[in-house]
Scaffold this motif. Structure first.
Motif, PDB file in Angstrom:
ATOM      1  N   MET A  96       0.688  -1.200  -0.058  1.00  0.00           N
ATOM      2  CA  MET A  96       0.067   0.163   0.096  1.00  0.00           C
ATOM      3  C   MET A  96       0.792   1.203   0.052  1.00  0.00           C
ATOM      4  SD  MET A  96      -3.278  -0.695  -0.027  1.00  0.00           S
ATOM      5  CE  MET A  96      -4.007   0.587   0.712  1.00  0.00           C
ATOM      6  N   PRO A  97       0.346   2.332  -0.751  1.00  0.00           N
ATOM      7  CA  PRO A  97       1.072   3.545  -0.788  1.00  0.00           C
ATOM      8  C   PRO A  97       1.201   4.011   0.869  1.00  0.00           C
ATOM      9  CG  PRO A  97      -0.442   3.495  -2.449  1.00  0.00           C
ATOM     10  CD  PRO A  97      -0.675   2.364  -1.489  1.00  0.00           C
ATOM     11  N   SER A  98       2.233   5.103   1.117  1.00  0.00           N
ATOM     12  CA  SER A  98       2.487   5.547   2.289  1.00  0.00           C
ATOM     13  C   SER A  98       1.950   6.993   1.872  1.00  0.00           C
ATOM     14  CB  SER A  98       3.793   5.685   2.853  1.00  0.00           C
ATOM     15  OG  SER A  98       3.916   6.581   3.710  1.00  0.00           O
ATOM     16  N   ALA A  99       0.703   7.477   2.736  1.00  0.00           N
ATOM     17  CA  ALA A  99       0.196   8.750   2.523  1.00  0.00           C
ATOM     18  C   ALA A  99      -0.113   9.668   3.778  1.00  0.00           C
ATOM     19  CB  ALA A  99      -1.078   8.477   1.775  1.00  0.00           C
ATOM     20  N   HIS A 100       0.154  10.785   3.919  1.00  0.00           N
ATOM     21  CA  HIS A 100      -0.176  11.735   5.063  1.00  0.00           C
ATOM     22  C   HIS A 100      -0.746  13.020   4.364  1.00  0.00           C
ATOM     23  CE1 HIS A 100      -0.211  13.622   8.872  1.00  0.00           C
ATOM     24  NE2 HIS A 100       0.589  14.544   8.377  1.00  0.00           N
ATOM     25  N   ASN A 101      -2.009  13.180   4.773  1.00  0.00           N
ATOM     26  CA  ASN A 101      -2.854  14.320   4.232  1.00  0.00           C
ATOM     27  C   ASN A 101      -2.901  14.534   2.755  1.00  0.00           C
ATOM     28  OD1 ASN A 101      -3.349  15.219   6.900  1.00  0.00           O
ATOM     29  ND2 ASN A 101      -1.405  16.572   6.937  1.00  0.00           N
ATOM     30  N   GLY A 159       9.214   9.510  -3.177  1.00  0.00           N
ATOM     31  CA  GLY A 159       8.008  10.117  -3.390  1.00  0.00           C
ATOM     32  C   GLY A 159       7.600  11.740  -3.422  1.00  0.00           C
ATOM     33  N   LEU A 160       6.474  11.935  -3.165  1.00  0.00           N
ATOM     34  CA  LEU A 160       6.185  13.181  -2.971  1.00  0.00           C
ATOM     35  C   LEU A 160       6.082  13.865  -1.565  1.00  0.00           C
ATOM     36  CD1 LEU A 160       4.502  15.832  -4.304  1.00  0.00           C
ATOM     37  CD2 LEU A 160       2.423  14.810  -3.385  1.00  0.00           C
ATOM     38  N   ARG A 161       6.700  15.183  -1.252  1.00  0.00           N
ATOM     39  CA  ARG A 161       6.752  15.761   0.001  1.00  0.00           C
ATOM     40  C   ARG A 161       6.144  17.187  -0.219  1.00  0.00           C
ATOM     41  NH1 ARG A 161       8.921  11.048   2.081  1.00  0.00           N
ATOM     42  NH2 ARG A 161       8.379  12.127   4.219  1.00  0.00           N
ATOM     43  N   VAL A 162       5.252  17.550   0.613  1.00  0.00           N
ATOM     44  CA  VAL A 162       4.528  18.843   0.363  1.00  0.00           C
ATOM     45  C   VAL A 162       5.217  19.674   1.489  1.00  0.00           C
ATOM     46  CG1 VAL A 162       2.623  20.350   0.274  1.00  0.00           C
ATOM     47  CG2 VAL A 162       2.625  17.997  -0.694  1.00  0.00           C
ATOM     48  N   ILE A 163       6.058  20.993   1.216  1.00  0.00           N
ATOM     49  CA  ILE A 163       6.927  21.715   2.147  1.00  0.00           C
ATOM     50  C   ILE A 163       6.183  22.973   2.358  1.00  0.00           C
ATOM     51  CG2 ILE A 163       8.826  22.527   3.073  1.00  0.00           C
ATOM     52  CD1 ILE A 163       8.748  19.158   2.412  1.00  0.00           C
ATOM     53  N   ASP A 164       5.869  23.469   3.507  1.00  0.00           N
ATOM     54  CA  ASP A 164       5.114  24.908   3.745  1.00  0.00           C
ATOM     55  C   ASP A 164       6.398  25.950   4.030  1.00  0.00           C
ATOM     56  OD1 ASP A 164       3.704  26.881   4.199  1.00  0.00           O
ATOM     57  OD2 ASP A 164       2.214  25.929   5.292  1.00  0.00           O
ATOM     58  N   ILE A 165       6.465  26.943   3.249  1.00  0.00           N
ATOM     59  CA  ILE A 165       7.507  27.796   3.459  1.00  0.00           C
ATOM     60  C   ILE A 165       6.909  29.000   4.128  1.00  0.00           C
ATOM     61  CG2 ILE A 165       8.931  26.943   1.701  1.00  0.00           C
ATOM     62  CD1 ILE A 165       8.091  29.196  -0.060  1.00  0.00           C
ATOM     63  N   LYS A 166       5.886  28.900   4.868  1.00  0.00           N
ATOM     64  CA  LYS A 166       5.201  30.159   5.183  1.00  0.00           C
ATOM     65  C   LYS A 166       6.111  31.044   6.387  1.00  0.00           C
ATOM     66  CE  LYS A 166       2.405  27.957   8.624  1.00  0.00           C
ATOM     67  NZ  LYS A 166       0.708  27.599   9.010  1.00  0.00           N
ATOM     68  N   ASP A 167       6.864  29.986   6.946  1.00  0.00           N
ATOM     69  CA  ASP A 167       8.213  30.487   7.669  1.00  0.00           C
ATOM     70  C   ASP A 167       9.328  30.137   7.119  1.00  0.00           C
ATOM     71  OD1 ASP A 167      10.355  31.495   9.293  1.00  0.00           O
ATOM     72  OD2 ASP A 167       9.559  30.346  11.108  1.00  0.00           O
ATOM     73  N   ILE A 217       3.873   8.324  -0.944  1.00  0.00           N
ATOM     74  CA  ILE A 217       4.821   7.663  -1.575  1.00  0.00           C
ATOM     75  C   ILE A 217       4.349   6.425  -2.234  1.00  0.00           C
ATOM     76  CG2 ILE A 217       7.103   6.071  -1.285  1.00  0.00           C
ATOM     77  CD1 ILE A 217       7.438   7.610   1.450  1.00  0.00           C
ATOM     78  N   PRO A 218       4.324   6.301  -3.642  1.00  0.00           N
ATOM     79  CA  PRO A 218       3.505   5.298  -4.399  1.00  0.00           C
ATOM     80  C   PRO A 218       3.996   4.003  -4.005  1.00  0.00           C
ATOM     81  CG  PRO A 218       4.307   7.183  -5.778  1.00  0.00           C
ATOM     82  CD  PRO A 218       4.957   7.304  -4.415  1.00  0.00           C
ATOM     83  N   ASP A 219       3.142   2.995  -4.500  1.00  0.00           N
ATOM     84  CA  ASP A 219       3.643   1.542  -4.369  1.00  0.00           C
ATOM     85  C   ASP A 219       4.703   1.550  -5.570  1.00  0.00           C
ATOM     86  OD1 ASP A 219       2.017   0.693  -2.663  1.00  0.00           O
ATOM     87  OD2 ASP A 219       0.497   0.055  -4.101  1.00  0.00           O
ATOM     88  N   LEU A 220       5.625   0.624  -5.449  1.00  0.00           N
ATOM     89  CA  LEU A 220       6.677   0.234  -6.441  1.00  0.00           C
ATOM     90  C   LEU A 220       6.035   0.230  -7.717  1.00  0.00           C
ATOM     91  CD1 LEU A 220       9.729  -0.183  -6.496  1.00  0.00           C
ATOM     92  CD2 LEU A 220       9.390  -2.626  -6.433  1.00  0.00           C
ATOM     93  N   LYS A 253      12.659  -1.235  -9.552  1.00  0.00           N
ATOM     94  CA  LYS A 253      13.394  -1.619  -8.162  1.00  0.00           C
ATOM     95  C   LYS A 253      13.111  -0.595  -7.050  1.00  0.00           C
ATOM     96  CE  LYS A 253      17.113  -4.019 -10.253  1.00  0.00           C
ATOM     97  NZ  LYS A 253      18.609  -4.488 -10.331  1.00  0.00           N
ATOM     98  N   ARG A 254      12.749   0.657  -7.504  1.00  0.00           N
ATOM     99  CA  ARG A 254      12.563   1.568  -6.352  1.00  0.00           C
ATOM    100  C   ARG A 254      11.640   2.804  -7.033  1.00  0.00           C
ATOM    101  NH1 ARG A 254      17.676   4.846  -5.435  1.00  0.00           N
ATOM    102  NH2 ARG A 254      16.806   5.353  -3.218  1.00  0.00           N
ATOM    103  N   VAL A 255      11.005   3.226  -6.331  1.00  0.00           N
ATOM    104  CA  VAL A 255      10.077   4.410  -6.656  1.00  0.00           C
ATOM    105  C   VAL A 255      10.983   5.388  -7.210  1.00  0.00           C
ATOM    106  CG1 VAL A 255       8.644   6.389  -5.816  1.00  0.00           C
ATOM    107  CG2 VAL A 255       8.165   4.142  -5.049  1.00  0.00           C
ATOM    108  N   SER A 256      10.586   6.123  -8.185  1.00  0.00           N
ATOM    109  CA  SER A 256      11.561   7.321  -8.743  1.00  0.00           C
ATOM    110  C   SER A 256      10.744   8.485  -9.193  1.00  0.00           C
ATOM    111  CB  SER A 256      12.573   7.019  -9.866  1.00  0.00           C
ATOM    112  OG  SER A 256      13.540   7.805 -10.355  1.00  0.00           O
TER     113      SER A 256
END
Length: 373
Positions: A1-6, A316-324, A335-338, A343-346
């Motif tokens: 399963m993918p790893s997901a947060h928000n 995978g995907l990272r969402v970074i908040d730069i408000k500060d 992070i998607p499934d392979l 051999k790796r997510v890219s």
């Protein structure tokens, strides 16, 4: 399963690997990494049911892995693929190709501009001008070139800029190894170009007169840091009354035990004196010895507000908040499934559309359509 947060997935395109994704009016344009696939066009207005509209091919030994679209014009690059040892067709040259995509299901070629050397890598396009990394005869490595598409059937060079040492035909002598000082790609904001220059750092160019781009300033941290500068992304709004540049290094071309690539926040309020004020690395990589292509690759060059989606290679995907800007914070990830056959997510490139959907493109296979929650 993918790893997901928000983040949740709302759609998926099962396509071969890509180098760049752009979405305009519900149509996704994908530049692929390896021949024979060149460019694919998908209707993603219903993200749960993407539909392929058209595709363009490329000959062996080459690729067309970047794409930009504006004003019903699609610009694709043509470049030698250094990862493909196949013989290149005799007489083939790199450059750019311009298409009319008023009907995206039927791209119509308008012009083909060719150059000597490796060709064109990455670029920005505003519907009139192309700001690109191009090779040319007499230069040791790709440099900044500005093309005018006022007549899209006849791309015309209007200006160029290079670092001292690149113009060997003019008698310049490089003080860098091979092609380590080279333009990766420029991004325009107002009358400035913000240019990533690989192991030559980044530069800010004044293009008030596009025929004569001039250096405003630059900054380089390679060495002591190992990873080359991939993207210099100007933030188009002030934060707390100050101006910032987000710089992404690329997690390649480093020693195996060197730190993985991460992002930097640069205060450019005084643009003649850029000042690094913070960095961000995902916690899993901080201080770790990890394989190449584990760290940052590419921030989304389109975004809404202070949350910046970033393609972080195997993470995978990272969402970074730069408000500060002095304390960037991760607020979501996916992070998607392979991918099948990998051999790796890219995670290689990312963009957002006008509705805020996020499009995450894998270098080997697959396009994930995501929604922030």
């Amino acid at each position: 399963m993918p790893s997901a947060h928000n983040i949740k997935e709302v759609g998926y395109v099962d396509c071969v690997g890509g180098g760049q994704i752009v979405v305009v009016d519900g149509i996704a344009y994908i530049g692929h990494v390896n021949a024979p696939d060149g460019t694919s066009i998908y209707d993603v207005r219903d993200p749960k049911n993407p539909k392929k509209l058209a595709s363009l091919g490329m000959p062996p030994g080459t690729h067309s892995h970047k794409v930009r679209v504006a004003n019903d014009l699609m610009v694709i690059n043509q470049e030698l693929n250094d990862a493909d040892s196949s013989p290149v067709p005799e007489g083939w040259k790199g450059g750019i190709v311009v298409y009319d995509v008023k009907d995206p299901s039927n791209p119509r070629e308008l012009a083909r501009w060719k150059t000597e050397g490796t060709g064109v890598h990455r670029y920005d396009f505003d519907g009139r001008y192309i700001y690109m990394s191009s090779s040319a005869e007499g230069y040791v490595s790709p440099f900044v070139m500005i093309m005018d598409l006022i007549d899209p059937t006849n791309p015309t060079e209007v200006g160029r800029w290079w670092m001292p040492g690149q113009w060997t035909a003019g008698g310049e002598v490089p003080n860098f190894e091979r092609t380590q000082h080279r333009c990766h790609h420029p991004l325009r904001l107002g009358n400035r170009l913000y240019v990533s220059y690989w192991k030559g750092g980044f530069v800010i160019l004044d293009i008030e007169d596009m025929t004569k781009p001039t250096l405003v300033s630059g900054l380089n941290w390679v060495p002591p840091f190992a990873c080359p500068i991939h993207t210099a992304l100007p933030i188009p709004f002030d934060i707390n009354g100050r101006k910032y540049l987000l710089v992404g290094d690329e997690d390649v071309d480093r020693a195996p035990d060197a730190p993985a690539a991460f992002m930097w926040m640069i205060d450019i309020t005084d643009e003649k004196h850029p000042i690094p004020v913070s960095t961000y690395q995902i916690p899993e990589l901080a201080g770790a010895v990890v394989p190449m292509c584990s760290g940052l690759h590419q921030p989304s060059e389109k975004f809404h507000g202070t949350e910046i989606p970033m393609a972080w290679f195997s993470n995978g995907l990272r969402v970074i908040d730069i408000k500060d800007p002095h304390r960037p914070v991760e607020v979501a990830h996916y992070i998607p499934d392979l991918p099948e056959g990998s051999k790796r997510v890219s995670s290689n490139d990312v963009t957002v559309d006008d509705d805020g959907l996020i499009y995450l493109l894998d270098r080997h296979r697959g396009l994930h359509i995501l929604q922030r929650v």
